[in-house]
Design an enzyme around this catalytic site. Structure first.
Site, short mmCIF file in Angstrom:
data_model
loop_
_atom_site.label_atom_id
_atom_site.label_comp_id
_atom_site.label_asym_id
_atom_site.label_seq_id
_atom_site.Cartn_x
_atom_site.Cartn_y
_atom_site.Cartn_z
N THR A 179 0.81 -1.20 0.00
CA THR A 179 0.00 0.00 0.00
C THR A 179 0.86 1.27 0.00
O THR A 179 1.99 1.24 0.46
CB THR A 179 -0.81 -0.08 1.31
OG1 THR A 179 -1.65 -1.20 1.22
CG2 THR A 179 -1.56 1.15 1.65
N ARG A 207 -13.59 -8.54 0.15
CA ARG A 207 -12.77 -8.19 1.33
C ARG A 207 -12.33 -6.71 1.27
O ARG A 207 -11.89 -6.21 0.26
CB ARG A 207 -11.56 -9.10 1.36
CG ARG A 207 -10.61 -8.85 2.54
CD ARG A 207 -9.46 -7.93 2.15
NE ARG A 207 -8.51 -7.77 3.25
CZ ARG A 207 -7.55 -6.85 3.27
NH1 ARG A 207 -7.40 -6.02 2.25
NH2 ARG A 207 -6.75 -6.75 4.29
N GLY A 209 -9.91 -3.92 3.43
CA GLY A 209 -8.90 -3.78 4.47
C GLY A 209 -9.05 -2.49 5.26
O GLY A 209 -10.11 -1.86 5.28
N ASP A 210 -7.97 -2.09 5.89
CA ASP A 210 -8.00 -0.92 6.76
C ASP A 210 -7.87 0.40 6.00
O ASP A 210 -8.29 1.46 6.49
CB ASP A 210 -6.86 -0.99 7.79
CG ASP A 210 -5.48 -1.07 7.12
OD1 ASP A 210 -5.37 -1.77 6.08
OD2 ASP A 210 -4.53 -0.45 7.62
N THR A 230 -0.02 0.71 6.88
CA THR A 230 0.16 -0.36 5.89
C THR A 230 0.40 -1.65 6.65
O THR A 230 1.00 -1.64 7.73
CB THR A 230 1.33 -0.07 4.95
OG1 THR A 230 1.58 -1.25 4.17
CG2 THR A 230 2.60 0.31 5.70
N GLY A 231 -0.07 -2.75 6.08
CA GLY A 231 0.15 -4.03 6.74
C GLY A 231 -1.08 -4.90 6.65
O GLY A 231 -1.94 -4.69 5.78
N GLY A 233 -4.31 -5.58 7.13
CA GLY A 233 -5.36 -4.60 7.44
C GLY A 233 -6.35 -5.03 8.50
O GLY A 233 -6.83 -4.21 9.29
N1 ASP Z 1 -3.26 -2.59 4.60
C1 ASP Z 1 -3.59 -3.05 3.28
C2 ASP Z 1 -4.81 -3.89 3.34
O1 ASP Z 1 -4.99 -4.62 4.30
C3 ASP Z 1 -2.50 -3.85 2.62
C4 ASP Z 1 -1.10 -3.30 2.70
O2 ASP Z 1 -0.83 -2.39 3.43
O3 ASP Z 1 -0.22 -3.83 1.99
O4 ASP Z 1 -5.59 -3.87 2.42
#
Ligand code: ASP
Length: 313
Positions: A179, A207, A209-210, A230-231, A233
């Protein structure tokens, strides 16, 4: 001596995702390309901030650069869903007014962060999804792109690899490509945050995410700070990461560094991985992450312009 308050100092922090990439995992070309992209994003935002422009404009401009850059999982170069499509999420928030806009599952807007901004400024809503958000985009004249603009062979290969591994959950825990996001403080003392993503490779069943959830992956409040995450989510949603960091600063009186570290620790305690970038209205800024690396960059009024990828740099 004048007792007029000195003007606030501008700061811009960007990220291009966090993940399991350790030294040696990225090719030289990937490493150099990502650093160039982060640097270009910093330059785009810094040009606005150094001219006295608004943090909101700066974070949008920085994220647009990263969305157009195929090295990152947002806009062009977004990861594939289980069904082989690219479905994009983005959000933006203005710390002065706490106005916010976000989109999820959009497929046609070249720069989803600008669509999120249009939702914020040109609708009564905060979050639009799927075909409705695509229709809003076209109706408001945002630049449209074909599916082929977003879809790159390397990301298709990653989906094929994930499926070949027989992972029924189809959940990309490696997250080599992340992200993108930006947070900024401007010379007027206002902060803003923006985040944009293709989500996780192999995501299915709609789905989300955050990233597009205000208070989770994206949050800005002049009384505290601006945050972009990022991560994994799902964990950032459960912790309410963006709002939690701001609440620790605003109510708890913590520094942004302490608040970010504490919330990333909480994310880790329940099994999540990733990171955040944070900036306060006084121009202090930084990051926290619990992954081996995070694509990141920082530019300030004092002339800093630094990018980094690995945890040890
Ligand atoms: N946080 C993002 C999600 O969960 C993915 C990412 O940060 O790589 O959609």
């Amino acid at each position: 001596m004048s007792d007029a308050p000195s003007p606030a100092r501008w700061t811009l922090v960007v990220h291009g995702g966090s993940g399991a990439f350790a030294r040696g995992l990225l090719s030289e070309a990937e490493d150099a390309g990502a650093r160039a992209g982060l640097s270009a994003a910093l330059a785009a935002g810094a040009a606005i901030l150094s001219a006295g422009g608004a943090s909101l404009d700066a974070v949008e401009a920085a994220v647009r650069v990263l969305e157009d850059d195929p090295h990152f999982n947002a806009g062009r170069g977004a990861v594939f869903t289980y069904d082989g499509t690219n479905e994009l999420d983005a959000a933006i928030m203005d710390g002065e007014s706490r106005a916010a806009g976000a989109v999820t599952g959009v497929t046609r807007t070249r720069n989803p962060v600008s669509l999120a901004r249009a939702v914020m400024e040109r609708s009564d809503h905060v979050l639009l999804s799927g075909p409705g958000a695509d229709a809003f985009s076209a109706a408001h004249g945002l630049e449209q792109a074909d599916a082929g603009w977003f879809a790159l062979p390397e990301r298709r290969r990653q989906l094929d690899e994930l499926k070949a591994a027989g992972d029924d959950a189809a959940f990309d825990h490696g997250m080599k490509y992340g992200t993108v996001g930006a947070v900024a403080a401007d010379t007027h003392g206002h902060v803003a945050a923006a985040t944009s993503t293709g989500g996780l490779t192999g995501k299915r069943w709609g789905r989300i995410g955050d990233t597009p959830l205000i208070g989770a992956g994206t949050f800005a409040d002049d009384r505290a700070c601006a945050v972009s995450a990022t991560g994994s989510g799902e964990y950032f949603i459960r912790v309410g990461a963006g709002h939690e960091i701001a609440a620790r600063v605003r109510i708890g009186g913590e520094t942004i560094e302490a608040a970010a570290d504490a919330v990333i620790e909480e994310v880790g305690e329940i099994g999540g991985v990733g990171g955040v970038i944070v900036v306060a209205p006084d121009g202090s800024g930084g990051w926290s992450f619990n992954t081996p690396g995070m694509y990141r960059g920082l530019a300030t009024q004092d002339g800093d312009h630094d990018v980094a990828i690995y945890g040890d740099e």
